[in-house]
Write a protein that holds these residues in place. Structure first.
Motif, PDB file in Angstrom:
ATOM      1  N   GLY A 102      -6.663 -15.723 -29.355  1.00  0.00           N
ATOM      2  CA  GLY A 102      -7.725 -16.232 -28.495  1.00  0.00           C
ATOM      3  C   GLY A 102      -8.562 -15.082 -27.995  1.00  0.00           C
ATOM      4  N   ILE A 103      -9.743 -15.378 -27.470  1.00  0.00           N
ATOM      5  CA  ILE A 103     -10.641 -14.329 -26.990  1.00  0.00           C
ATOM      6  C   ILE A 103     -10.991 -14.580 -25.529  1.00  0.00           C
ATOM      7  CG2 ILE A 103     -11.572 -13.784 -29.255  1.00  0.00           C
ATOM      8  CD1 ILE A 103     -13.990 -15.522 -28.582  1.00  0.00           C
ATOM      9  N   PRO A 104     -11.352 -13.487 -24.824  1.00  0.00           N
ATOM     10  CA  PRO A 104     -11.424 -12.110 -25.310  1.00  0.00           C
ATOM     11  C   PRO A 104     -10.034 -11.522 -25.588  1.00  0.00           C
ATOM     12  CG  PRO A 104     -11.739 -12.157 -22.940  1.00  0.00           C
ATOM     13  CD  PRO A 104     -11.714 -13.591 -23.393  1.00  0.00           C
ATOM     14  N   ALA A 105      -9.983 -10.697 -26.602  1.00  0.00           N
ATOM     15  CA  ALA A 105      -8.751  -9.996 -26.953  1.00  0.00           C
ATOM     16  C   ALA A 105      -9.098  -8.534 -27.196  1.00  0.00           C
ATOM     17  CB  ALA A 105      -8.108 -10.601 -28.199  1.00  0.00           C
ATOM     18  N   VAL A 106      -8.255  -7.634 -26.694  1.00  0.00           N
ATOM     19  CA  VAL A 106      -8.528  -6.203 -26.792  1.00  0.00           C
ATOM     20  C   VAL A 106      -7.362  -5.525 -27.513  1.00  0.00           C
ATOM     21  CG1 VAL A 106      -9.032  -4.080 -25.524  1.00  0.00           C
ATOM     22  CG2 VAL A 106      -9.880  -6.275 -24.676  1.00  0.00           C
ATOM     23  N   PHE A 107      -7.706  -4.816 -28.574  1.00  0.00           N
ATOM     24  CA  PHE A 107      -6.739  -4.058 -29.363  1.00  0.00           C
ATOM     25  C   PHE A 107      -7.141  -2.583 -29.347  1.00  0.00           C
ATOM     26  CE2 PHE A 107      -5.848  -8.237 -30.763  1.00  0.00           C
ATOM     27  CZ  PHE A 107      -4.627  -8.245 -31.440  1.00  0.00           C
ATOM     28  N   ALA A 108      -6.228  -1.733 -29.785  1.00  0.00           N
ATOM     29  CA  ALA A 108      -6.542  -0.319 -29.969  1.00  0.00           C
ATOM     30  C   ALA A 108      -6.087   0.097 -31.357  1.00  0.00           C
ATOM     31  CB  ALA A 108      -5.861   0.543 -28.914  1.00  0.00           C
ATOM     32  N   VAL A 109      -6.759   1.101 -31.915  1.00  0.00           N
ATOM     33  CA  VAL A 109      -6.361   1.681 -33.186  1.00  0.00           C
ATOM     34  C   VAL A 109      -6.250   3.188 -32.980  1.00  0.00           C
ATOM     35  CG1 VAL A 109      -6.896   1.990 -35.622  1.00  0.00           C
ATOM     36  CG2 VAL A 109      -7.553  -0.131 -34.477  1.00  0.00           C
ATOM     37  N   ILE A 110      -5.053   3.725 -33.261  1.00  0.00           N
ATOM     38  CA  ILE A 110      -4.801   5.160 -33.180  1.00  0.00           C
ATOM     39  C   ILE A 110      -4.225   5.601 -34.515  1.00  0.00           C
ATOM     40  CG2 ILE A 110      -3.642   7.016 -31.926  1.00  0.00           C
ATOM     41  CD1 ILE A 110      -3.191   5.119 -29.622  1.00  0.00           C
ATOM     42  N   ALA A 111      -4.862   6.588 -35.125  1.00  0.00           N
ATOM     43  CA  ALA A 111      -4.392   7.116 -36.412  1.00  0.00           C
ATOM     44  C   ALA A 111      -4.188   6.008 -37.434  1.00  0.00           C
ATOM     45  CB  ALA A 111      -3.100   7.906 -36.216  1.00  0.00           C
ATOM     46  N   GLY A 112      -5.095   5.028 -37.422  1.00  0.00           N
ATOM     47  CA  GLY A 112      -5.040   3.948 -38.386  1.00  0.00           C
ATOM     48  C   GLY A 112      -4.066   2.838 -38.054  1.00  0.00           C
ATOM     49  N   GLN A 113      -3.371   2.957 -36.915  1.00  0.00           N
ATOM     50  CA  GLN A 113      -2.373   1.964 -36.525  1.00  0.00           C
ATOM     51  C   GLN A 113      -2.907   1.108 -35.380  1.00  0.00           C
ATOM     52  OE1 GLN A 113       0.630   1.794 -38.407  1.00  0.00           O
ATOM     53  NE2 GLN A 113      -0.758   3.131 -39.547  1.00  0.00           N
ATOM     54  N   ALA A 114      -2.829  -0.224 -35.546  1.00  0.00           N
ATOM     55  CA  ALA A 114      -3.349  -1.145 -34.545  1.00  0.00           C
ATOM     56  C   ALA A 114      -2.252  -1.573 -33.585  1.00  0.00           C
ATOM     57  CB  ALA A 114      -3.957  -2.368 -35.216  1.00  0.00           C
ATOM     58  N   LEU A 115      -2.617  -1.734 -32.322  1.00  0.00           N
ATOM     59  CA  LEU A 115      -1.679  -2.266 -31.342  1.00  0.00           C
ATOM     60  C   LEU A 115      -2.445  -3.109 -30.332  1.00  0.00           C
ATOM     61  CD1 LEU A 115      -0.801   0.402 -28.689  1.00  0.00           C
ATOM     62  CD2 LEU A 115      -2.190   1.014 -30.638  1.00  0.00           C
ATOM     63  N   PRO A 116      -1.894  -4.255 -29.936  1.00  0.00           N
ATOM     64  CA  PRO A 116      -2.565  -5.105 -28.952  1.00  0.00           C
ATOM     65  C   PRO A 116      -2.485  -4.487 -27.562  1.00  0.00           C
ATOM     66  CG  PRO A 116      -0.425  -6.011 -29.515  1.00  0.00           C
ATOM     67  CD  PRO A 116      -0.618  -4.827 -30.408  1.00  0.00           C
ATOM     68  N   LEU A 117      -3.576  -4.599 -26.788  1.00  0.00           N
ATOM     69  CA  LEU A 117      -3.593  -4.086 -25.422  1.00  0.00           C
ATOM     70  C   LEU A 117      -3.468  -5.219 -24.407  1.00  0.00           C
ATOM     71  CD1 LEU A 117      -6.303  -1.252 -25.575  1.00  0.00           C
ATOM     72  CD2 LEU A 117      -3.829  -1.084 -25.852  1.00  0.00           C
ATOM     73  N   PHE A 118      -4.387  -6.162 -24.441  1.00  0.00           N
ATOM     74  CA  PHE A 118      -4.287  -7.303 -23.529  1.00  0.00           C
ATOM     75  C   PHE A 118      -5.235  -8.397 -24.001  1.00  0.00           C
ATOM     76  CE2 PHE A 118      -7.449  -4.425 -21.769  1.00  0.00           C
ATOM     77  CZ  PHE A 118      -8.526  -5.256 -21.480  1.00  0.00           C
ATOM     78  N   GLN A 119      -5.059  -9.579 -23.416  1.00  0.00           N
ATOM     79  CA  GLN A 119      -5.911 -10.719 -23.748  1.00  0.00           C
ATOM     80  C   GLN A 119      -6.408 -11.330 -22.457  1.00  0.00           C
ATOM     81  OE1 GLN A 119      -4.308 -13.356 -26.701  1.00  0.00           O
ATOM     82  NE2 GLN A 119      -5.554 -15.089 -26.043  1.00  0.00           N
ATOM     83  N   GLY A 120      -7.686 -11.749 -22.447  1.00  0.00           N
ATOM     84  CA  GLY A 120      -8.274 -12.340 -21.263  1.00  0.00           C
ATOM     85  C   GLY A 120      -9.042 -11.323 -20.442  1.00  0.00           C
ATOM     86  N   ALA A 121      -9.767 -11.816 -19.447  1.00  0.00           N
ATOM     87  CA  ALA A 121     -10.598 -10.955 -18.598  1.00  0.00           C
ATOM     88  C   ALA A 121      -9.747 -10.381 -17.475  1.00  0.00           C
ATOM     89  CB  ALA A 121     -11.772 -11.750 -18.034  1.00  0.00           C
ATOM     90  N   ALA A 122      -9.081  -9.265 -17.736  1.00  0.00           N
ATOM     91  CA  ALA A 122      -8.200  -8.628 -16.762  1.00  0.00           C
ATOM     92  C   ALA A 122      -9.001  -7.894 -15.690  1.00  0.00           C
ATOM     93  CB  ALA A 122      -7.270  -7.654 -17.468  1.00  0.00           C
ATOM     94  N   PRO A 123      -8.419  -7.686 -14.509  1.00  0.00           N
ATOM     95  CA  PRO A 123      -9.095  -6.906 -13.456  1.00  0.00           C
ATOM     96  C   PRO A 123      -9.343  -5.474 -13.914  1.00  0.00           C
ATOM     97  CG  PRO A 123      -7.238  -8.129 -12.560  1.00  0.00           C
ATOM     98  CD  PRO A 123      -7.140  -8.234 -14.049  1.00  0.00           C
ATOM     99  N   GLU A 124     -10.406  -4.869 -13.405  1.00  0.00           N
ATOM    100  CA  GLU A 124     -10.783  -3.533 -13.835  1.00  0.00           C
ATOM    101  C   GLU A 124      -9.676  -2.509 -13.605  1.00  0.00           C
ATOM    102  OE1 GLU A 124     -14.035  -0.106 -12.613  1.00  0.00           O
ATOM    103  OE2 GLU A 124     -14.675  -2.200 -12.606  1.00  0.00           O
ATOM    104  N   GLN A 125      -8.978  -2.586 -12.470  1.00  0.00           N
ATOM    105  CA  GLN A 125      -7.936  -1.601 -12.184  1.00  0.00           C
ATOM    106  C   GLN A 125      -6.811  -1.676 -13.210  1.00  0.00           C
ATOM    107  OE1 GLN A 125      -8.127   0.888 -10.082  1.00  0.00           O
ATOM    108  NE2 GLN A 125      -6.158   1.610 -10.835  1.00  0.00           N
ATOM    109  N   GLN A 126      -6.446  -2.869 -13.619  1.00  0.00           N
ATOM    110  CA  GLN A 126      -5.404  -3.016 -14.636  1.00  0.00           C
ATOM    111  C   GLN A 126      -5.878  -2.475 -15.982  1.00  0.00           C
ATOM    112  OE1 GLN A 126      -3.772  -6.969 -14.877  1.00  0.00           O
ATOM    113  NE2 GLN A 126      -3.479  -7.136 -12.668  1.00  0.00           N
ATOM    114  N   ILE A 127      -7.158  -2.697 -16.283  1.00  0.00           N
ATOM    115  CA  ILE A 127      -7.707  -2.183 -17.535  1.00  0.00           C
ATOM    116  C   ILE A 127      -7.676  -0.660 -17.536  1.00  0.00           C
ATOM    117  CG2 ILE A 127      -9.765  -2.070 -19.000  1.00  0.00           C
ATOM    118  CD1 ILE A 127     -10.529  -4.824 -17.942  1.00  0.00           C
TER     119      ILE A 127
END
Length: 324
Positions: free
Chosen positions: A124-149
């Motif tokens: 589902g969206i919004p969904a936020v992932f990260a890619v480091i050295a070609g490897q993907a990992l999920p970060l969080f889903q939904g509109a999280a508070p700025e401090q948590q982000i």
């Protein structure tokens, strides 16, 4: 800035360092071409050097996978009709500029890029992932508070630095909105010049100390970090019996010191993939302090070859799979 070739050609084969120089030269040429394109007003959509970029399926490899070897890439999956996306998007863009190059934000419109949406397994969206050295990992889903982000991004940036030696290049506020211009050649640094001279003369101990002196005042000096890695590598292989080292490594696969020596010899002999593969396998077989020792040595060898080299990119991905 181009790396200096290691000297002492009578001691070691410098094919690996030559390859590193060629890879870095190609990277510099690519950057120069992007700058020239920007000056002519035909920069690629999304701005290849900006902190916030729009990415589609065609640009996924160059804008996300390749770039993730140099800087963490945060992916924001969004859509025009998604109200939470409209809340989260501006926060992520603000933080991308505030973090000033420590990560790059890639925005993916899921309506236009269904293949990427499915490839990452987004539920589902919004969904936020990260890619480091070609490897993907999920970060969080939904509109999280700025401090948590912020907390998530801090952890991401630190993990990229600690685990893979990946640090984004600092960007001055507002600089990503300006057309790139050729920077003037910086004045020669006497301390750095002295370090180079020591390395060229074969004074490895003096070179190591000189490069450390430079880094003590300028920890981010890329040329000094490369020079230090080269000098330390040459110092480690000097006087080794290559035949005995390889026999020890073959007979004692769980001997960390033996594998480190063999990897050093592999690298200076031009067998870059063998050196990286040996250490990745050793990381897989070890735990605790031994694993950390091998991981750090692998990061040092990455410095010698250069982060843009595809062999380094592949090895970073292999290391990520072992560690995570």
């Amino acid at each position: 800035m181009q790396p200096r070739n290691m000297s002492m050609s009578g001691v070691v084969d410098l094919a690996a360092v030559k390859a590193a120089g060629e890879a870095r030269q190609k990277a510099e040429e690519a950057r120069a071409q992007r700058a020239a394109s920007a000056d002519q007003g035909d920069e690629a959509p999304g701005g290849a050097d900006r902190l916030v970029i729009d990415v589609d399926e065609a640009g996924f490899e160059s804008e996300i996978l390749q770039r993730s070897a140099e800087v963490p890439v945060v992916i924001d999956f969004w859509a025009e009709w998604c109200e939470p996306c409209k809340q989260l998007g501006p926060v992520l863009e603000k933080l991308a500029h505030e973090y000033a190059g420590r990560f790059v934000l890639a925005k993916v419109d899921v309506d236009q890029n269904q293949a990427l949406f499915q490839q990452f397994g987004v539920q589902g969206i919004p969904a936020v992932f990260a890619v480091i050295a070609g490897q993907a990992l999920p970060l969080f889903q939904g509109a999280a508070p700025e401090q948590q982000i912020r907390q998530v991004l801090d952890q991401l940036v630190e993990a990229a630095r600690q685990q893979f030696g990946i640090e984004g290049a600092p960007v001055a506020p507002g600089a990503e909105q300006e057309a790139p211009q050729a920077a003037p050649e910086p004045p020669a640094d006497p301390a750095l010049a002295a370090a180079h001279s020591a390395l060229d003369a074969g004074d490895l101990g003096g070179a190591v100390q000189a490069y450390k002196n430079v880094l003590s005042g300028d920890p981010g000096n890329v040329e000094a970090r490369l020079g230090l890695a080269q000098a330390e590598l040459l110092g480690r292989v000097q006087g080794l019996d290559a035949g005995q080292v390889r026999t020890d490594a073959a007979d004692r696969p769980d001997d960390v010191a033996a594998q480190l020596r063999a990897a050093d010899l592999d690298l200076v002999g031009g067998h870059v993939e063998d050196a990286f593969g040996r250490l990745v396998d050793t990381v897989r077989r070890t735990v605790g302090d031994d694993r950390e020792k091998v991981r750090l040595r692998l990061l040092e060898l990455f410095e010698v070859i250069g982060g843009e080299d595809p062999r380094v990119v592949a090895a970073r991905g292999a290391l990520a799979r072992v560690l995570f």
